[in-house]
Scaffold this active site. Structure first.
Site, PDB file in Angstrom:
ATOM      1  N   TYR A  94     -36.766  45.573  -5.902  1.00  0.00           N
ATOM      2  CA  TYR A  94     -38.128  45.972  -6.815  1.00  0.00           C
ATOM      3  C   TYR A  94     -37.819  46.018  -8.131  1.00  0.00           C
ATOM      4  O   TYR A  94     -39.211  45.590  -8.244  1.00  0.00           O
ATOM      5  CB  TYR A  94     -38.197  47.393  -5.811  1.00  0.00           C
ATOM      6  CG  TYR A  94     -39.202  46.636  -4.708  1.00  0.00           C
ATOM      7  CD1 TYR A  94     -39.425  45.765  -3.947  1.00  0.00           C
ATOM      8  CD2 TYR A  94     -37.789  47.268  -3.038  1.00  0.00           C
ATOM      9  CE1 TYR A  94     -40.494  45.783  -2.884  1.00  0.00           C
ATOM     10  CE2 TYR A  94     -38.606  46.812  -1.896  1.00  0.00           C
ATOM     11  CZ  TYR A  94     -39.775  46.325  -2.009  1.00  0.00           C
ATOM     12  OH  TYR A  94     -40.220  45.606  -0.571  1.00  0.00           O
ATOM     13  N   GLU A 190     -15.800  49.512  16.609  1.00  0.00           N
ATOM     14  CA  GLU A 190     -16.395  49.028  16.680  1.00  0.00           C
ATOM     15  C   GLU A 190     -17.762  49.222  16.639  1.00  0.00           C
ATOM     16  O   GLU A 190     -18.729  49.907  16.000  1.00  0.00           O
ATOM     17  CB  GLU A 190     -16.391  47.526  16.803  1.00  0.00           C
ATOM     18  CG  GLU A 190     -16.907  46.228  16.593  1.00  0.00           C
ATOM     19  CD  GLU A 190     -17.829  44.968  17.435  1.00  0.00           C
ATOM     20  OE1 GLU A 190     -17.998  45.103  17.149  1.00  0.00           O
ATOM     21  OE2 GLU A 190     -16.071  45.270  17.757  1.00  0.00           O
ATOM     22  N   ASP A 242     -14.762  44.630  20.378  1.00  0.00           N
ATOM     23  CA  ASP A 242     -15.164  43.941  21.101  1.00  0.00           C
ATOM     24  C   ASP A 242     -13.961  42.658  20.618  1.00  0.00           C
ATOM     25  O   ASP A 242     -13.904  42.244  20.106  1.00  0.00           O
ATOM     26  CB  ASP A 242     -16.580  43.561  21.005  1.00  0.00           C
ATOM     27  CG  ASP A 242     -17.350  44.504  21.476  1.00  0.00           C
ATOM     28  OD1 ASP A 242     -17.085  45.107  21.581  1.00  0.00           O
ATOM     29  OD2 ASP A 242     -18.567  44.264  21.187  1.00  0.00           O
TER      30      ASP A 242
END
Length: 362
Positions: A94, A190, A242
């Protein structure tokens, strides 16, 4: 990490560009190529290193905007360092809205230029005054973090067993922290859901460990925190993610050896002593876990890692594991262990796995 006078580096670089312009020469800047094709893996060092290939940005009619954006980003960094201030990556985007024709239209553009500047000076973005939007990660367990009060500079002892149902959040900068612990290992997890389950049942007390929530691909602050803690207290790091190509080749590999995009900093932001606890393809079979079919993006990611990832190419065990997952055509989440009972992970899976860390994937 060595303290670097970033402001001085920026001024020296700007002077070189200014002198080139005065001499009627085309100023240029050389940036290291940040991808897996430009990194090498030395297991003795334990992290991805740059091979040396670079891209050159020369001021021409076609590159004037990118060149100007790079210089404006350097100027913003110089001001932040000078005033001891910070800007998030979003705020930097910005700020560029005041740069006229050099402004960025989308944040990915400003993020890329910020990464270029970081690589150009071989420093991390925090040293440039830029911080990420995401937090570092959450901690629970047998660890005391010694921080300091910003106002008084007095030492603060933060006991990570005293957060009730919550957890200690890793700050964006961790270089000043000190640690006290009698834990036996670090368990990096995770998903926030699995982390919360282990915290709910005080698993850190049962296993005498420190639990750290990675929140997907771990932030640099999280990786640096784990590295400093593991080095300082000589703790092994076990990673629980996972069972899919993303968990293997992105989350775990990034934590252990780094990434191609940040190869100029991997030496400091990776955890070479980490090893892979699970979920493995063998776990899917041995524990009869519910699975989901591999998506096309999973298969592509797996095949890319088998072909291009220097870490995977070095370790036969990982090549076998990833190939086996592709042959099985499935993936399994950590939470799939709940099919055998909500606390199967605490009562059975983790105790059995932790009894044989020598069998963990490298």
């Amino acid at each position: 990490m060595t303290k670097i006078d970033v402001g001085k580096l920026i001024i020296e670089s700007a002077d070189e560009i200014y002198e080139a312009i005065l001499a009627r020469k085309k100023p240029s800047m050389k940036f290291p190529l940040r991808n897996l094709q430009n990194v090498k893996y030395d297991p003795k060092k334990g992290f991805f290193e740059l091979r040396g290939r670079r891209k050159e940005r020369t001021l021409t009619v076609n590159t004037v905007k990118a060149f100007a954006q790079t210089l404006r980003m350097m100027a913003l960094s110089k001001e932040l360092v000078k005033t001891n201030d910070i800007a998030t990556k979003r705020e930097a985007y910005y700020v560029s809205k005041n740069w006229g024709e050099a402004r960025f239209h989308e944040q990915p553009e400003s993020d890329t230029v910020m990464d270029d500047v970081e690589a150009y000076f071989s420093v991390n973005r925090e040293q440039l005054g830029f911080i990420p939007e995401e937090k570092g990660g959450d901690i629970a367990g047998k660890l005391i973090v010694i921080d300091e009060d910003r106002a008084t500079k007095k030492k603060l002892r933060i006991d990570c067993t005293k957060f009730g149902s919550g957890a200690y959040s890793i700050p964006t900068s961790v270089e000043h922290l000190e640690f006290e612990t009698e834990a036996k290992f670090i368990l990096a997890i995770e998903t926030a859901g699995m982390f919360q389950r282990l915290v709910k049942h005080n698993y850190w007390s049962t296993a005498n460990c420190i639990l750290i929530s990675l929140g997907g691909v771990p932030s640099r602050a999280c990786r640096r925190f784990i590295r400093r803690l593991a080095d300082d207290k000589k703790l092994p790091v076990y990673v629980f993610v996972d069972g899919d190509p993303y968990g293997f080749g992105n989350i775990y590999r990034t934590l252990k050896v780094g990434s191609g995009n940040a190869a100029h900093l991997n030496e400091f932001f990776c955890v070479p002593q980490a090893s892979f606890l699970g979920i493995t393809p063998d776990d899917i079979i041995d524990y009869k876990l519910p699975t989901h079919p591999l998506k096309d993006v999973d298969i592509k990611r797996a095949k890319d890692s088998l072909k291009n990832d220097p870490f995977i190419l070095h370790h036969k065990q990982w090549q076998v594991a990833i190939s086996k997952l592709v042959q099985m055509g499935v993936r399994a989440e950590q939470q799939a262990l709940a099919a055998h009972g909500l606390n199967h992970v605490i009562d059975t899976y983790l105790p059995k796995k932790l009894a044989h860390p020598e069998k963990f994937l490298p």
